[in-house]
Enzyme design. Structure first.
Site, PDB file in Angstrom:
ATOM      1  N   TYR A 136      -1.269  -8.835  -3.257  1.00  0.00           N
ATOM      2  CA  TYR A 136      -1.307  -7.583  -2.842  1.00  0.00           C
ATOM      3  C   TYR A 136      -0.777  -7.458  -1.206  1.00  0.00           C
ATOM      4  O   TYR A 136      -0.019  -6.825  -0.880  1.00  0.00           O
ATOM      5  CB  TYR A 136      -2.690  -6.785  -3.375  1.00  0.00           C
ATOM      6  N   LYS A 143       2.243  -6.105   0.633  1.00  0.00           N
ATOM      7  CA  LYS A 143       2.386  -4.630   1.659  1.00  0.00           C
ATOM      8  C   LYS A 143       2.729  -5.176   2.589  1.00  0.00           C
ATOM      9  O   LYS A 143       3.512  -4.259   3.380  1.00  0.00           O
ATOM     10  CB  LYS A 143       0.781  -4.008   1.590  1.00  0.00           C
ATOM     11  N   TRP A 160     -10.571   0.874   2.387  1.00  0.00           N
ATOM     12  CA  TRP A 160     -11.920   1.323   1.549  1.00  0.00           C
ATOM     13  C   TRP A 160     -11.989   2.871   1.297  1.00  0.00           C
ATOM     14  O   TRP A 160     -12.707   3.540   1.475  1.00  0.00           O
ATOM     15  CB  TRP A 160     -13.214   0.810   2.367  1.00  0.00           C
TER      16      TRP A 160
END
Length: 281
Positions: free
Chosen positions: A127, A131, A152
């Site tokens: 991931y 990105k 978060w």
């Protein structure tokens, strides 16, 4: 004349918040989910963007399932890297400002200090790598970009940690939550407002955007129950107690150096933001 804003990932938790905020601020907003514009389809992306000719593109569409990405790397890179390339190329062709929403997962979490925008990247999993590849395409292919790394994230739309805790808190009297990962909770409304502030300028570059302060997931959970006045016993545990396919950075605390140096509004403390979210939703 109002400015045209195209938002990808418009059905996601941040995307919906962005559509609402920019609409409320008088922009001409075009929100696209995968059903209307598949970012992995370059011809479709070019057609949509060249027809609309937006002034601003906020690219929040992503493959965000961190654990799933480990077992389907090609899918993650197709969306997060090449999908972002497709958006960046089309955005550059029409002269639109581009916001790319990235992640704290571009760091490995081994620093003792908070990460600023110039800290070396070193993602642990697929991931984060996908990105970061998206960030690189934006840097290489676009001239007017804001790379916004966040962490978060929670808000009123979609699934997130706060909603999960509230649900579990109703079902159980005792929970174990990880206490050896630290980061910065981010309320989607504050994130969207900072993006709104950024795109009104030409102060391009990389930005760390989260609420101020930091905590562990354990501390975050305790605060959620405290504000919600729920009697739940929260026990600290370690990352090793929760085996997951993807490694998580132990420390992904952000320093907001770019926000500060470019004289943008400081972002409120995570406790204040959480309190506002829980009291108003």
């Amino acid at each position: 004349m109002s400015q045209k804003v195209l938002i990808t990932g418009a059905n996601g938790q941040l995307g919906k918040e962005l559509v609402e905020l920019f609409t409320a601020k008088g922009f001409e907003v075009y929100g696209f989910g995968r059903d209307k514009m598949d970012i992995t389809n370059q011809a479709q992306v070019q057609e949509v963007i060249s027809t609309l000719k937006p002034n601003i593109i906020i690219h929040s569409a992503a493959h965000t399932q961190v654990d799933l990405a480990e077992s389907e790397p090609e899918q993650a890179f197709s969306i997060n890297a090449y999908g972002t390339r497709n958006v960046a190329v089309a955005a550059e062709a029409v002269g639109a400002k581009l916001v790319y929403v990235s992640t704290d997962y571009v760091f490995d979490g081994t620093n003792d200090e908070p990460y600023n925008e110039f800290s070396p990247t070193s993602p642990l999993g697929i991931y984060g790598k996908s990105k970061l590849a998206g960030e690189q395409f934006v840097r290489d292919l676009h001239s007017k970009f804001f790379i916004v790394r966040t962490s978060w994230v929670y808000g009123k739309h979609g699934a997130n940690f706060v909603k999960t805790m509230l649900k579990l808190g109703k079902e159980r009297k005792e929970l174990s939550v990880v206490d050896d990962q630290r980061g910065c909770p981010t309320y989607t409304l504050d994130l969207a407002n900072t993006i709104l502030e950024l795109v009104g300028t030409q102060k391009y570059g990389v930005y760390h955007v989260s609420n101020s302060g930091n905590c562990s997931w354990y501390e975050f959970a305790r605060e959620i129950f405290k504000i919600s006045e729920m009697e739940v016993q929260v026990n600290p545990c370690t990352t090793a107690d929760f085996q997951r396919p993807a490694a998580r950075p132990a420390n992904s605390v952000f320093e907001h150096m770019s926000i500060k140096l470019n004289n943008f509004n400081p972002i409120r403390h995570w406790r204040e933001a959480l309190n506002s979210f829980l009291k108003n939703n």
